[in-house]
Design an enzyme around this catalytic site. Structure first.
Site, PDB file in Angstrom:
ATOM      1  N   ARG A  90      -9.114  90.302 -52.341  1.00  0.00           N
ATOM      2  CA  ARG A  90     -10.168  91.300 -52.556  1.00  0.00           C
ATOM      3  C   ARG A  90      -9.550  92.677 -52.372  1.00  0.00           C
ATOM      4  NH1 ARG A  90     -13.407  94.825 -53.045  1.00  0.00           N
ATOM      5  NH2 ARG A  90     -15.679  94.648 -52.921  1.00  0.00           N
ATOM      6  N   GLU A 139     -21.079  93.911 -59.652  1.00  0.00           N
ATOM      7  CA  GLU A 139     -21.249  92.459 -59.606  1.00  0.00           C
ATOM      8  C   GLU A 139     -21.506  91.933 -61.017  1.00  0.00           C
ATOM      9  OE1 GLU A 139     -21.971  88.509 -58.318  1.00  0.00           O
ATOM     10  OE2 GLU A 139     -20.943  90.201 -57.371  1.00  0.00           O
ATOM     11  N   ARG A 195     -11.062  85.768 -47.784  1.00  0.00           N
ATOM     12  CA  ARG A 195     -10.366  86.532 -48.812  1.00  0.00           C
ATOM     13  C   ARG A 195      -9.337  87.430 -48.127  1.00  0.00           C
ATOM     14  NH1 ARG A 195     -15.511  89.260 -51.637  1.00  0.00           N
ATOM     15  NH2 ARG A 195     -15.696  89.966 -49.478  1.00  0.00           N
TER      16      ARG A 195
END
Length: 203
Positions: A30, A38, A75
């Protein structure tokens, strides 16, 4: 490290070099200090296309960590540079394909990335001119649903759904969650593309 695939506008999958990241298992990364739209939201496709152009699968990428290496969703939180030396986090903010978002204590390049966003806002680059403002309207339109009172949406009322993640954690995408969640009127992670009070419900 090698780019394996692009997940969305701020998340990729890489193969590590055995030092910072595992060389035997794909690692989801990330990008720090930015938040791309999104999937299903305004400018999401453009953001994904842009990071794909900067970091095409098969290309090599240089990474750098900050204070916290991973988040609660496992992540890896990193800064990325492409093969030609482009600072990808900054580039996405400067071109208006992502917003600059600070998630302390990871702030090493925050001044640089936030200035890049200022430039994008000033020039109306990318999402800053393509997408409507996300601030609540001051007109007499109905108020958005709260996190506790949600309208029915087909077979899902939201009453039995968990609350969405709060603001202040590294940005979360629907791929990080197990299913639909209730979101409040602020929807800090922009999970509710159709505005029905339920995020990640296939909208």
């Amino acid at each position: 490290m090698v780019v394996l695939r692009i997940i969305d506008g701020d998340t990729i999958e890489v193969r590590g070099d055995g030092r910072l990241l595992d060389e035997n298992e794909p690692t989801r990364v990330r990008l720090l200090a930015i938040d791309a739209p999104e999937q299903g939201s305004c400018f999401a496709e453009e953001a994904t296309a842009r990071i794909s152009a900067l970091l095409p699968p098969g290309s090599r990428v240089r990474v750098e960590r900050d204070v916290e290496l991973t988040d609660r969703y496992d992540r890896h939180l990193l800064y990325l540079w492409s093969e030609d030396g482009t600072f990808v986090n900054e580039s996405l903010a400067r071109s208006g394909h992502a917003e600059a978002v600070l998630y302390p204590p990871n702030d090493k390049y925050w001044p640089r990335i936030s200035r890049a966003e200022d430039t994008a806002r000033t020039t109306g680059a990318g999402l800053w001119s393509a997408c409507p403002p996300t601030t609540p309207s001051t007109t007499s339109t109905p108020s958005p649903p709260t996190s506790t009172t949600l309208p029915a949406s087909d077979d899902t009322t939201g009453a039995d759904l968990p609350n969405g993640p709060p603001a202040g954690v590294p940005d979360v995408d629907c791929r990080d969650l197990d299913g639909p969640v209730r979101v409040g009127p602020d929807d800090p992670h922009r999970l509710d593309a159709d505005g029905d009070g339920i995020g990640c419900d296939g909208n």
